[in-house]
Design a protein around this motif. Structure first.
Motif, PDB file in Angstrom:
ATOM      1  N   ALA A 116      61.601  19.559  25.620  1.00 51.76           N
ATOM      2  CA  ALA A 116      61.383  18.178  25.176  1.00 51.76           C
ATOM      3  C   ALA A 116      60.714  17.401  26.290  1.00 51.76           C
ATOM      4  CB  ALA A 116      62.714  17.519  24.793  1.00 51.76           C
ATOM      5  N   ASN A 117      59.891  16.416  25.914  1.00 47.72           N
ATOM      6  CA  ASN A 117      59.297  15.583  26.956  1.00 47.72           C
ATOM      7  C   ASN A 117      60.311  14.546  27.436  1.00 47.72           C
ATOM      8  OD1 ASN A 117      59.009  12.973  25.530  1.00 47.72           O
ATOM      9  ND2 ASN A 117      57.485  14.025  24.282  1.00 47.72           N
ATOM     10  N   GLN A 118      60.034  13.961  28.572  1.00 50.45           N
ATOM     11  CA  GLN A 118      61.011  13.076  29.230  1.00 50.45           C
ATOM     12  C   GLN A 118      61.305  11.815  28.422  1.00 50.45           C
ATOM     13  OE1 GLN A 118      59.285  11.982  32.959  1.00 50.45           O
ATOM     14  NE2 GLN A 118      57.439  11.109  32.068  1.00 50.45           N
ATOM     15  N   GLU A 123      67.800  11.180  23.535  1.00 50.97           N
ATOM     16  CA  GLU A 123      68.306  11.888  22.356  1.00 50.97           C
ATOM     17  C   GLU A 123      69.294  12.986  22.731  1.00 50.97           C
ATOM     18  OE1 GLU A 123      65.129  13.329  19.955  1.00 50.97           O
ATOM     19  OE2 GLU A 123      64.253  11.343  19.619  1.00 50.97           O
ATOM     20  N   TRP A 124      69.361  13.314  24.037  1.00 50.31           N
ATOM     21  CA  TRP A 124      70.224  14.397  24.501  1.00 50.31           C
ATOM     22  C   TRP A 124      71.366  13.897  25.386  1.00 50.31           C
ATOM     23  CZ3 TRP A 124      69.435  19.208  22.556  1.00 50.31           C
ATOM     24  CH2 TRP A 124      68.201  19.450  21.947  1.00 50.31           C
ATOM     25  N   GLU A 125      71.529  12.585  25.519  1.00 47.75           N
ATOM     26  CA  GLU A 125      72.566  12.043  26.391  1.00 47.75           C
ATOM     27  C   GLU A 125      73.957  12.301  25.821  1.00 47.75           C
ATOM     28  OE1 GLU A 125      71.688   7.935  26.933  1.00 47.75           O
ATOM     29  OE2 GLU A 125      70.147   8.285  28.446  1.00 47.75           O
ATOM     30  N   GLY A 126      74.920  12.546  26.732  1.00 45.90           N
ATOM     31  CA  GLY A 126      76.301  12.752  26.297  1.00 45.90           C
ATOM     32  C   GLY A 126      76.430  13.914  25.328  1.00 45.90           C
ATOM     33  N   ASP A 127      77.062  13.623  24.193  1.00 47.32           N
ATOM     34  CA  ASP A 127      77.234  14.649  23.156  1.00 47.32           C
ATOM     35  C   ASP A 127      76.096  14.642  22.147  1.00 47.32           C
ATOM     36  OD1 ASP A 127      79.666  15.453  24.242  1.00 47.32           O
ATOM     37  OD2 ASP A 127      80.786  13.947  23.109  1.00 47.32           O
ATOM     38  N   ILE A 129      72.745  15.222  20.073  1.00 48.24           N
ATOM     39  CA  ILE A 129      71.779  16.280  19.769  1.00 48.24           C
ATOM     40  C   ILE A 129      70.902  15.751  18.644  1.00 48.24           C
ATOM     41  CG2 ILE A 129      71.464  18.620  18.851  1.00 48.24           C
ATOM     42  CD1 ILE A 129      74.230  19.299  19.982  1.00 48.24           C
ATOM     43  N   PRO A 130      69.580  15.866  18.760  1.00 46.00           N
ATOM     44  CA  PRO A 130      68.723  15.397  17.670  1.00 46.00           C
ATOM     45  C   PRO A 130      69.165  15.990  16.337  1.00 46.00           C
ATOM     46  CG  PRO A 130      67.385  15.951  19.579  1.00 46.00           C
ATOM     47  CD  PRO A 130      68.795  16.381  19.903  1.00 46.00           C
ATOM     48  N   ILE A 131      69.263  15.143  15.322  1.00 43.93           N
ATOM     49  CA  ILE A 131      69.824  15.559  14.035  1.00 43.93           C
ATOM     50  C   ILE A 131      69.050  16.723  13.418  1.00 43.93           C
ATOM     51  CG2 ILE A 131      68.494  13.803  12.817  1.00 43.93           C
ATOM     52  CD1 ILE A 131      72.004  15.090  11.866  1.00 43.93           C
ATOM     53  N   SER A 132      67.746  16.778  13.639  1.00 46.18           N
ATOM     54  CA  SER A 132      66.950  17.872  13.070  1.00 46.18           C
ATOM     55  C   SER A 132      67.359  19.214  13.669  1.00 46.18           C
ATOM     56  CB  SER A 132      65.461  17.628  13.299  1.00 46.18           C
ATOM     57  OG  SER A 132      65.170  17.503  14.679  1.00 46.18           O
ATOM     58  N   TYR A 133      67.638  19.238  14.977  1.00 40.23           N
ATOM     59  CA  TYR A 133      68.070  20.470  15.631  1.00 40.23           C
ATOM     60  C   TYR A 133      69.497  20.837  15.232  1.00 40.23           C
ATOM     61  CZ  TYR A 133      63.959  19.937  18.645  1.00 40.23           C
ATOM     62  OH  TYR A 133      62.677  19.814  19.118  1.00 40.23           O
ATOM     63  N   LEU A 134      70.342  19.830  15.073  1.00 38.74           N
ATOM     64  CA  LEU A 134      71.713  20.088  14.646  1.00 38.74           C
ATOM     65  C   LEU A 134      71.726  20.774  13.281  1.00 38.74           C
ATOM     66  CD1 LEU A 134      74.771  19.717  15.046  1.00 38.74           C
ATOM     67  CD2 LEU A 134      74.553  17.474  13.971  1.00 38.74           C
ATOM     68  N   CYS A 135      70.920  20.263  12.363  1.00 41.97           N
ATOM     69  CA  CYS A 135      70.847  20.863  11.021  1.00 41.97           C
ATOM     70  C   CYS A 135      70.254  22.272  11.084  1.00 41.97           C
ATOM     71  CB  CYS A 135      70.018  19.979  10.095  1.00 41.97           C
ATOM     72  SG  CYS A 135      70.814  18.398   9.692  1.00 41.97           S
ATOM     73  N   GLN A 136      69.299  22.478  11.971  1.00 44.25           N
ATOM     74  CA  GLN A 136      68.682  23.795  12.118  1.00 44.25           C
ATOM     75  C   GLN A 136      69.710  24.842  12.551  1.00 44.25           C
ATOM     76  OE1 GLN A 136      65.581  23.989  15.073  1.00 44.25           O
ATOM     77  NE2 GLN A 136      64.948  26.039  14.472  1.00 44.25           N
ATOM     78  N   VAL A 137      70.510  24.530  13.577  1.00 46.24           N
ATOM     79  CA  VAL A 137      71.467  25.522  14.060  1.00 46.24           C
ATOM     80  C   VAL A 137      72.634  25.705  13.083  1.00 46.24           C
ATOM     81  CG1 VAL A 137      70.857  25.242  16.486  1.00 46.24           C
ATOM     82  CG2 VAL A 137      72.703  23.856  15.525  1.00 46.24           C
TER      83      VAL A 137
END
Length: 313
Positions: A116-118, A123-127, A129-137
């Protein structure tokens, strides 16, 4: 059930993706992908548009750095991962597929590697996770019948993060229901999905139908109702914009009275300051350099199709 991807060429792999729903399709079908709409995906899966055989720059570097991310994950966690050069299929819905980045040795878990770019670091702070990646996994865990997953991301080429994601059966059921509906209704039955109002859909339509049309056609009466509804929405949009401007003007007025550049409320910090931008002064250019100003070669011409609607009578 699974099939090997080792002997597939890139073109064969792209064609094989038409035969099912993979992890990268999930966010599109759920309306979470700002780069592609479900309508575009439907055209691709049904073979109505040519497949894009080129990799975008972010996709290219994502593939290049996948091994780096996987190795760093092993170093930081002490876990071992391995490649699985296979396309896995769901036992009940074989069109639901998973082409995972890595298997975690000794666990019923996958590792998904991301870059990911800076600017996306928040979107990755704390707990988070981008919702699109969460749904993917979650989709991958469903296909593989796994208990949990890991996701590792290299942000801006200099910050590494990894997180564990537990299986969420309620979310999996919701995702699966939508994916099955899309495949059975839109792909098998051939029902065209509705076109949404996303920028991705607008850009796609403008590109696909960029050439000037030639015909005058009669549209069904239902389009009269559609246009009336559009006009109502535009009127509502106008009212909302005016109300937003009124609220913002109240804030500006209060800050102006106090000669403030920064205003602080219990919950917000407001800044109202000058922002400079460079624009070409066409009048000055014409006065000082008339020959250059009249040279058509300095102008970049862009052509786009514009839709206008006028009431008859």
């Amino acid at each position: 059930m699974s099939k090997s991807t080792l002997e597939m060429t890139h073109d064969e792999w792209l064609l094989d993706r038409r035969r099912g729903i993979g992890g990268s399709d999930v966010s599109t079908i759920l309306g979470l992908n700002k780069w592609k709409s479900a309508y575009q995906l439907w055209l691709e899966k049904t073979g109505q548009v040519e497949l894009d055989h080129t990799n975008s720059e972010p996709a290219y570097w994502g593939n290049v750095l996948e091994e780096v991310v996987a190795k760093e994950f092993q170093e930081r966690t002490g876990l071992k991962v391995r490649r699985r050069n296979q396309v896995f299929e769901h036992p009940l819905h074989p069109f639901l597929r998973a082409n995972i980045d890595r298997d975690v040795v000794g666990e019923k878990a996958i590792l998904e590697c991301k870059t990911a770019n800076q600017y996306l670091a928040k979107e990755w702070e704390g707990d988070e996770i981008p919702i699109s990646y969460l749904c993917q996994v979650q989709h991958y865990m469903n296909v593989m019948n796994y208990d949990h997953a890991y996701i590792a991301v290299l942000i801006g080429g200099q910050k590494f993060i990894w997180k564990r994601i537990e299986r969420d059966q309620k979310l999996i059921d919701m995702i699966t229901e939508r994916l099955v509906e899309f495949w059975e209704t839109n792909i098998i039955e051939g029902v065209e999905p509705p076109i949404d109002g996303s920028k991705a859909a607008s850009d796609f339509l403008n590109e696909r139908y960029s050439e000037e049309g030639k015909e005058e056609v009669r549209l069904p009466e239902s389009f009269d109702e559609l246009i009336r509804y559009r006009d109502e929405m535009k009127e509502s949009e106008k009212i909302i914009k005016e109300e937003i401007a009124q609220l913002e003007n109240r804030i500006k007025s209060e800050m102006g009275k106090r000669d403030a550049v920064i205003g602080i409320t219990p919950k917000y910090v407001i800044t109202w300051k000058s922002v400079s931008s460079n624009r070409l002064n066409k009048k000055l250019l014409t006065e000082k350099y008339p020959e250059a100003a009249n040279d058509p070669g300095i102008y970049q011409i862009s052509i786009s199709k514009r839709m206008t609607i006028k009431e008859i009578g």
